[in-house]
Design a protein around this motif. Structure first.
Motif, PDB file in Angstrom:
ATOM      1  N   ARG A  63       5.421  -5.161 -28.732  1.00 13.99           N
ATOM      2  CA  ARG A  63       4.049  -5.655 -28.738  1.00 13.99           C
ATOM      3  C   ARG A  63       3.114  -4.551 -29.239  1.00 13.99           C
ATOM      4  NH1 ARG A  63       2.832  -6.988 -22.889  1.00 13.99           N
ATOM      5  NH2 ARG A  63       3.968  -5.037 -22.631  1.00 13.99           N
ATOM      6  N   GLU A  67      -1.376  -4.299 -25.803  1.00 13.80           N
ATOM      7  CA  GLU A  67      -0.589  -5.164 -24.916  1.00 13.80           C
ATOM      8  C   GLU A  67       0.280  -4.321 -23.989  1.00 13.80           C
ATOM      9  OE1 GLU A  67       0.612  -9.207 -27.079  1.00 13.80           O
ATOM     10  OE2 GLU A  67       1.010  -7.432 -28.313  1.00 13.80           O
ATOM     11  N   HIS A  72       3.744  -3.192 -18.878  1.00 10.42           N
ATOM     12  CA  HIS A  72       5.039  -3.166 -19.566  1.00 10.42           C
ATOM     13  C   HIS A  72       6.153  -2.916 -18.550  1.00 10.42           C
ATOM     14  CE1 HIS A  72       3.448   0.954 -19.527  1.00 10.42           C
ATOM     15  NE2 HIS A  72       4.698   1.305 -19.294  1.00 10.42           N
ATOM     16  N   TYR A 101      11.996  -6.585 -26.369  1.00 10.01           N
ATOM     17  CA  TYR A 101      11.178  -7.662 -25.823  1.00 10.01           C
ATOM     18  C   TYR A 101       9.766  -7.601 -26.387  1.00 10.01           C
ATOM     19  CZ  TYR A 101       8.672  -4.563 -22.550  1.00 10.01           C
ATOM     20  OH  TYR A 101       7.880  -3.579 -21.996  1.00 10.01           O
ATOM     21  N   HIS A 103       5.966 -10.427 -25.948  1.00  9.28           N
ATOM     22  CA  HIS A 103       5.255 -11.249 -24.966  1.00  9.28           C
ATOM     23  C   HIS A 103       5.995 -12.563 -24.711  1.00  9.28           C
ATOM     24  CE1 HIS A 103       2.094 -13.107 -22.641  1.00  9.28           C
ATOM     25  NE2 HIS A 103       2.167 -14.149 -23.435  1.00  9.28           N
ATOM     26  N   SER A 104       6.307 -13.281 -25.791  1.00  4.87           N
ATOM     27  CA  SER A 104       6.907 -14.607 -25.632  1.00  4.87           C
ATOM     28  C   SER A 104       8.316 -14.736 -26.195  1.00  4.87           C
ATOM     29  CB  SER A 104       6.019 -15.652 -26.300  1.00  4.87           C
ATOM     30  OG  SER A 104       6.003 -15.446 -27.695  1.00  4.87           O
ATOM     31  N   GLY A 128      10.569 -12.543 -23.918  1.00  6.43           N
ATOM     32  CA  GLY A 128       9.233 -12.093 -23.575  1.00  6.43           C
ATOM     33  C   GLY A 128       9.075 -11.547 -22.180  1.00  6.43           C
ATOM     34  N   ILE A 129       8.107 -10.655 -22.049  1.00  3.79           N
ATOM     35  CA  ILE A 129       7.790 -10.073 -20.747  1.00  3.79           C
ATOM     36  C   ILE A 129       7.273 -11.156 -19.796  1.00  3.79           C
ATOM     37  CG2 ILE A 129       5.418  -9.401 -21.318  1.00  3.79           C
ATOM     38  CD1 ILE A 129       5.946  -6.804 -19.656  1.00  3.79           C
ATOM     39  N   ARG A 130       6.737 -12.231 -20.338  1.00  2.00           N
ATOM     40  CA  ARG A 130       6.244 -13.300 -19.470  1.00  2.00           C
ATOM     41  C   ARG A 130       7.383 -13.951 -18.674  1.00  2.00           C
ATOM     42  NH1 ARG A 130       4.593 -18.101 -23.708  1.00  2.00           N
ATOM     43  NH2 ARG A 130       6.717 -18.752 -24.152  1.00  2.00           N
ATOM     44  N   ASP A 131       8.620 -13.775 -19.140  1.00  8.25           N
ATOM     45  CA  ASP A 131       9.783 -14.308 -18.427  1.00  8.25           C
ATOM     46  C   ASP A 131      10.503 -13.233 -17.612  1.00  8.25           C
ATOM     47  OD1 ASP A 131       9.367 -16.860 -19.556  1.00  8.25           O
ATOM     48  OD2 ASP A 131      10.431 -16.253 -21.376  1.00  8.25           O
ATOM     49  N   TRP A 132       9.941 -12.033 -17.543  1.00 10.26           N
ATOM     50  CA  TRP A 132      10.543 -10.912 -16.816  1.00 10.26           C
ATOM     51  C   TRP A 132      10.109 -11.010 -15.357  1.00 10.26           C
ATOM     52  CZ3 TRP A 132      14.137  -7.350 -17.768  1.00 10.26           C
ATOM     53  CH2 TRP A 132      14.186  -6.187 -17.002  1.00 10.26           C
ATOM     54  N   THR A 136       6.751  -4.511 -13.326  1.00  8.21           N
ATOM     55  CA  THR A 136       6.076  -4.021 -14.533  1.00  8.21           C
ATOM     56  C   THR A 136       5.101  -2.927 -14.091  1.00  8.21           C
ATOM     57  OG1 THR A 136       4.309  -5.691 -14.377  1.00  8.21           O
ATOM     58  CG2 THR A 136       6.220  -6.239 -15.758  1.00  8.21           C
TER      59      THR A 136
END
Length: 139
Positions: A63, A67, A72, A101, A103-104, A128-132, A136
């Motif tokens: 990213r 971001e 992260h 990775y 974002h998405s 993506g980090i949104r699924d991590w 963070t």
């Protein structure tokens, strides 16, 4: 007669374009992941397991810096996807384990593919980090 010939040419040209694009779409979206492929899509869970099993694995956040600064995965290195260029190789060994990775998942898939074409042989994209679901940090 001329109109008929022109119509046939346009139809043939259109069919050729459709065939070209459908072949490209089929190759990029339905290509099976096999042992000879250096880019694999994995889950966040598998990425975490790999990071725990191999402390030397490189966790690559593709990213933007902004971001990344907003949050992260601990231990990640920020290297934006836009900066991954064949003429500027990354400072990693070609056989290093690299977990990518974003974002998405769109940029990470793109970055992983670029890395593969640059000769990196052990690249895994976990989306993506949104699924991590794990920790963070903003440090």
């Amino acid at each position: 007669m001329k109109e008929l010939f022109l119509l046939a040419a346009v139809i043939c040209f259109g069919m050729a374009i459709l065939k070209f694009y459908s072949a490209r779409m089929g190759r990029s979206t339905s290509a099976p992941q096999d042992a000879g492929n250096s880019r694999a899509a994995i889950s966040a869970e598998e990425a975490k397991e790999r990071l725990e099993a191999n402390p030397d694995a490189i966790l690559l956040d593709v990213r933007t810096q902004e971001e990344y600064d907003g949050g992260h995965i601990p231990g990640a290195v920020c290297f934006p996807n836009e900066d991954i260029l064949p003429e500027l190789p990354l400072p990693f060994e070609k056989d290093a384990e690299i977990l990518v990775y974003c974002h998405s998942g769109r940029r990470s898939a793109e970055a992983a593919e670029k890395l593969k074409h640059m000769g990196y042989t052990n690249v895994a994209d976990f989306g993506g980090i949104r699924d991590w679901p794990y920790e963070t940090t903003t440090d």
